[in-house]
Scaffold this active site. Structure first.
Site, PDB file in Angstrom:
ATOM      1  N   ASP A   1       0.840  -1.196   0.000  1.00 46.31           N
ATOM      2  CA  ASP A   1       0.000   0.000   0.000  1.00 46.31           C
ATOM      3  C   ASP A   1       0.877   1.249   0.000  1.00 46.31           C
ATOM      4  OD1 ASP A   1       0.711  -0.778   2.694  1.00 46.31           O
ATOM      5  OD2 ASP A   1      -0.691   0.724   3.447  1.00 46.31           O
TER       6      ASP A   1
ATOM      7  N   GLU B   1       0.047  -0.878   5.787  1.00 42.46           N
ATOM      8  CA  GLU B   1       1.072  -0.314   6.667  1.00 42.46           C
ATOM      9  C   GLU B   1       0.916   1.193   6.768  1.00 42.46           C
ATOM     10  OE1 GLU B   1       4.918   1.405   7.975  1.00 42.46           O
ATOM     11  OE2 GLU B   1       3.843   1.764   6.122  1.00 42.46           O
TER      12      GLU B   1
END
Length: 381
Positions: free
Chosen positions: A77, A140
């Site tokens: 991400d 994250e």
């Protein structure tokens, strides 16, 4: 077909997937397509409920029974691209810069290039060297609730806990190889609320203004010196990050005032102890708190693992890396519960910025460093 040894092409394939946190779908498809031909067994799953599910991936290529197990870890991400790029953020672009050829795109540094380097390194590590795995999350940069923590549960359930873990977060400051993170400070955010009673500013005796009490609370918190640091950690710091009243009128005393603080803390503290202290201060001023502890501090003490990394880095760059605990948090704060963990990755100058970019030469060097690290770890050096 993309060659597994071409780290730049692998990074480009990942950057081209618009994977703003929480990531799922296409970017994990791309990763699976890279790992499956290398003999990895792929385990993808969705964690969390509601409108923002998180996809995670645990991929493993087993060596001989009883062989050592080394894991690469990271996230697919990315933060939102923002405005003002000189190229399209999710269309990877190579172009010349004063220091050489650069690869531009959101995630080029944080941290799709690291994952590409891990895959390329894995392609050059023979299966008989030992068990190799990749622990990859799609959450994250977000709340990090349904990401690496869920992966840890799966790994434990399967009984495939690695001996050592390397997280590919961007750790270097000026040159590739100049810094390795052997620990991270803990992180806690606290929302502070003071309730009052609204009223007309001309009649303060009929109201209860919460703002002075919140200001006094924040002043006391801001003056709080948590510590002077330790051998391996910077001093803990507390920062005021938000102040809200929600009052559009100039002649109304508001009914409520809300603030937020963020504390990054070293191993002299725990999140629970800090939350309790903040609560005591808030209560003195008539406030309440809502703390969220994002992670506790940890340290992988200097030893065989950090020595192994330092030797691999120096062999490829000629640099003796600094062992540091500075900077923000990473998912190493969770993975340390599985096995010894260290962060090492690219130069972090452009992470989270427009025109995020990694030097193509650095990416090639990173592959070689990761290969050396994995082989040494699997050999038990």
């Amino acid at each position: 077909m993309t060659k597994a040894s071409d780290a730049v092409a692998l990074a480009e394939a990942l950057i081209a997937c618009e994977s703003v946190t929480p990531a799922h779908g296409p970017v994990f498809d791309a990763l699976e397509a890279m790992l499956a031909p290398l003999g990895f067994e792929i385990h993808r799953f969705i964690a969390g409920e509601g409108s923002d599910p998180v996809e995670n991936c645990f991929a493993i290529r087993r060596g001989a029974e009883g062989s050592r197990h080394f894991a690469f870890a990271g996230h697919l991400d990315v933060v939102p691209a923002g405005e003002g790029w000189n190229s399209r953020p999710f269309t990877p672009e190579r172009r010349q810069a004063p220091g050489g050829e650069m690869l531009f795109g959101r995630g080029a540094v944080d941290m799709k290039s690291s994952i590409a380097a891990m895959v390329a390194a894995a392609a050059e590590i023979p299966g008989e060297a030992g068990t190799l795995s990749m622990i990859i999350t799609g959450d994250e940069e977000g709340p990090a609730i349904h990401g690496t923590r869920a992966l840890i549960g799966l790994i434990r359930e399967r009984g495939e806990v690695p001996d050592l873990i390397l997280v590919g977060e961007p750790t270097c400051v000026a040159k590739l190889g100049d810094m390795v993170k052997i620990g991270r400070r803990g992180s806690i955010n606290v929302w502070l609320t003071v309730e009052g009673r609204e009223g007309h500013v001309a009649y303060p005796q009929r109201a209860d203004n919460p703002i002075p009490r919140l200001v006094a609370m924040l002043a006391e918190l801001d003056a709080w010196v948590l510590d002077q640091g330790t051998e391996w950690f910077e001093p803990s710091n507390l920062e005021i990050t938000e102040l809200q009243v929600g009052n559009p009128a100039h002649n109304v005393i508001p009914p409520r005032a809300v603030g937020r603080i963020s504390i990054r803390f070293n191993d002299l503290h725990t999140g629970a102890e800090l939350a309790h202290k903040v609560s005591e201060i808030a209560q003195k001023h008539g406030g309440t708190v809502e703390p969220i502890i994002s992670g506790e501090p940890f340290l992988t003490p200097p030893g065989p693992f950090s020595k192994l990394l330092a030797e691999a880095i120096k062999a490829e760059t000629g640099i003796d890396p600094e062992l540091s605990t500075s900077g923000g948090t990473s998912d190493a704060r969770f993975l340390k519960d599985l096995a010894p963990v260290i962060d090492f990755g690219p130069v972090n100058a452009t992470m989270h910025k427009r025109d995020e970019a990694i030097a193509v030469e650095d990416l090639a060097t990173l592959v070689r460093i990761y290969r050396r690290i994995a082989l040494a770890a699997l050999e038990g050096k």
